[in-house]
Motif scaffolding. Structure first.
Motif: not given
Length: 695
Positions: A282, A284, A294-295, A308, A348, A350
């Motif tokens: 992920l 961001s 999402w996290r 992340h 992802i 974000d």
């Protein structure tokens, strides 16, 4: 005639009289044995008279003996004309037995589609037949039985058990059997499946030069491996598991010339491939209120390993802050997007905008990652429009299903599921659609491909999913899903929606929009088809006997079609619809009845050996060859020969009435007792057996 007793006194009183009489007899014999002997006999007769002996005479009627014929009508009896041989043999045997006086014939049929239980059939038939009338048992069968182990412990019968096999002495068959069949495996790893191919029957001698057999491995109907393997020894294939979910593995041995059936040439193994862990990266960008949605969702899933990173400043930014005072760490872009990108299942972005951290080489590698089977989701906001948009990166834009067409639309709207989305498993049946909360921002785009599952105001795309090569791409065109998480305006199913999106991108089979499945409900076959199309073509269904039928499906729900076949034949079914493949069964997947089909006498021989019966092969040069029937004495050891089978006459009778009469008249009893007592008195007075005349 039998002698029975009906005492005049109770048992305890009779015992007391017996003890007292015995004492007097012993005393008399001790004092004077000459006079004591007749007196003892007289006392014994008195006790016997009190016991009241009776003559019991029964009026009986002779009963016919019974010959039991057990006729195997299992599925394997349909091979190679065995059923016709069985029926002809049973009819001829019954006719011969009816010509024997005093013999009654009982025919019991048994067998099933899944397995044969001959010993159980014998036990059940004998439960309805008086054992004292049983003269003999005749099995007409191919000899294959699932309860062969019970033959060794089945109680021996007084009547002989004869076995008549229906197979041909030259028949042969080939079978394949799984020896190691794992039910689970790890995605992107191989599992070892081992098996054994055997050639059975007399024909094996004729084809002994054929030492190998070609075996084909299929996964969901697609051929993966086809290699020759040695016959009679264990072999194995490494099965690749390239996707998660349930897969049907088929191993098929090539057909052997002259074999009885090809149903046991196929072994079926369902394997479920699971991911060891779902690895998600992920990334961001600009912090926003929905960043943690999402996290939190991914961290709450125990099956997900989440990495992340939040990129807060460009890599080349220098505002004079000492490095040792920064609470940031360098972003490992090369390690993540070059060295280890293939280790992730989903990437992802974000609200990420291009800030010089990732180069064109990194974006090019992301595109290859998707094309080779990876997945990318872009959850966008206002940053999706403009010069820093990810859509402006030439290497990445090739895989995106839509490009920005203007600034963000800032107005309230209620997200809606499109007509296509009603049929897609990602958005179908989401709860409470009529009361979903409103969102406030949407990014307008120009859609070039993909499937729009949700929309915003004026039918603007909100959620687009697409397939690129072997991978998948998702585009979420609003950053306001967090409003549902906060319960704004009533909220909505944000967790379920995001979970479905992520798992569809990671190719979870339950969320595939195009799927075909076969199931069973009792004796009915259920065909299920899922599609995003408004109609489907007929499904090609291959029956257990090899016949192929076209089955029309009817719609049961949006995107769901089904058909039901009642009273479907038991066995293995295959279905195809375009590129889709499914396999299923009614009853057992692997029917024991067809695992071993070569006729044999070995499994039931313990029954015949213990009872003195014989084993006969009915087929000889394509004719039915029945043994002669003979009557043998009950104590005869020899009850069968090379060409004859014996029956034991039992002589059973039915008792019609019973009459009891005194063993002798009471006057006779009293007269004998009186004479004995007179003799004792005479001896005691010296007038009996004395050599001197009386004075």
């Amino acid at each position: 005639m039998n002698i029975v007793f009906d005492p005049w006194l109770p048992q305890w009183a009779l015992i007391a009289v017996l003890i007292t009489g015995a004492a007097f007899m012993l005393l008399g014999l001790v004092r004077n044995w000459k006079s004591g002997l007749p007196r003892a006999i007289a006392l014994a007769l008195i006790v016997l008279l009190i016991a009241n002996p009776l003559r019991r005479e029964a009026e009986t009627t002779p009963l016919n003996d019974i010959a039991l014929i057990l006729l195997d009508e299992s599925a394997s009896q349909s091979l190679d004309g065995r059923d016709a041989v069985s029926l002809d043999a049973a009819a001829e045997l019954e006719a011969r037995l009816e010509n024997i006086d005093g013999l009654e014939t009982v025919i019991s049929r048994y067998g099933g589609a899944d397995e044969t239980r001959s010993v159980g059939a014998l036990s059940q038939a004998l439960a309805d037949i008086p054992r004292q009338r049983l003269a003999g048992v005749f099995f007409i069968t191919d000899g294959q039985t699932a309860d062969a182990q019970d033959a060794d412990i089945f109680p021996a019968t007084e009547a002989p058990v004869h076995l008549m096999t229906t197979g041909d002495e030259d028949e042969s068959d080939r079978k394949i059997e799984l020896t190691n069949a794992p039910r689970y495996g790890i995605v992107r790893q191989s599992v070892r499946v081992t098996f054994r191919v055997d050639d059975l029957g007399a024909g094996e001698i004729l084809l002994s030069d054929q030492q190998t057999a070609q075996v084909t491995l299929r996964i969901d109907g697609e051929e993966i491996i086809s290699e020759p393997v040695p016959v009679g020894t264990e072999a194995g294939f490494d099965v690749p598991l390239n996707r998660p979910g349930r897969m049907i593995i088929e191993l098929e041995a090539e057909t052997r010339r002259g074999e009885l059936t090809t149903r046991n040439n196929i072994a079926v193994l369902p394997i479920t491939a699971v991911r060891d862990r779902l690895r998600v990266l992920l990334i961001s960008g600009e912090p926003h209120p929905g960043e943690r949605v999402w996290r939190n969702l991914l961290k709450s899933d125990a099956a997900v390993d989440l990495v992340h990173f939040t990129i807060l400043r460009p890599i080349d930014k220098n505002d004079g802050t000492p490095v040792d005072e920064l609470a940031l760490i360098p972003f490992p872009q090369d390690e993540l997007f070059i060295d280890k990108l293939e280790e992730f299942d989903l990437l992802i972005f974000d609200r990420y905008a291009y800030r010089g951290v990732l180069s064109s080489f990194h974006f090019d590698n992301i595109a290859r990652f998707v094309d080779n089977g990876g997945a990318v989701l872009i959850a966008s906001g206002p940053e999706y429009n403009g010069s820093l948009s990810l859509a402006g990166r030439r290497n990445l834009s090739f895989i995106l299903p839509a490009l920005p067409s203007g600034a963000a639309i800032e107005e309230t709207f209620r997200p809606e599921v499109t007509e296509l989305g009603e049929r897609h498993p990602v958005t179908a049946n989401l709860p409470d659609q009529d009361i979903w909360g409103r969102w406030i921002r949407l990014m307008p785009v120009l859609q070039t491909r993909g499937q729009t599952l949700m929309s915003g105001p004026d039918a603007e795309p909100l959620l687009i999913l697409d397939r690129i090569g072997d991978g998948r791409v998702g585009l979420f065109l609003s950053d306001h899903v967090w409003l549902w998480a906060r319960g704004f305006d009533g909220g909505g199913p944000h967790a379920e929606l995001l979970r479905r999106i992520a798992h569809w991108l990671m190719k979870e089979p339950e969320l595939e929009e195009e799927a075909l499945a076969l199931g069973a409900d009792g004796q009915s076959l259920i065909i299920e088809r899922r599609t995003v199309e408004e109609s489907v073509s007929p499904v090609a269904l291959t029956m257990p006997d090899g016949e192929t039928r076209e089955i029309e499906l009817s719609e049961t729900a949006p995107g769901e079609f089904a058909a039901r076949i009642d009273d479907a034949p038991r066995g293995l079914y295959r279905a195809t619809s375009g590129d889709l493949f499914a396999i299923g069964s009614v009853g057992l997947e692997t029917v024991p009845e067809f695992e071993n089909v070569v006729s044999t006498s070995l499994q039931l021989e313990p029954l015949t050996e213990r009872s003195g019966g014989g084993v006969f092969m009915l087929r000889e040069r394509e004719t039915t060859n029945l043994p002669d029937i003979r009557l043998v004495r009950p104590n005869s050891v020899e009850r069968a020969g090379e060409n004859w089978a014996g029956l034991v006459p039992r002589g059973a009778e039915r008792v019609n009435s019973v009459k009891d009469a005194p063993l002798a008249s009471s006057y006779i009893w009293l007269a004998v007792i009186a004479l004995l007592l007179l003799a004792a008195w005479t001896i005691e007075g010296g007038h009996f057996l004395s050599r001197k005349p009386p004075r």
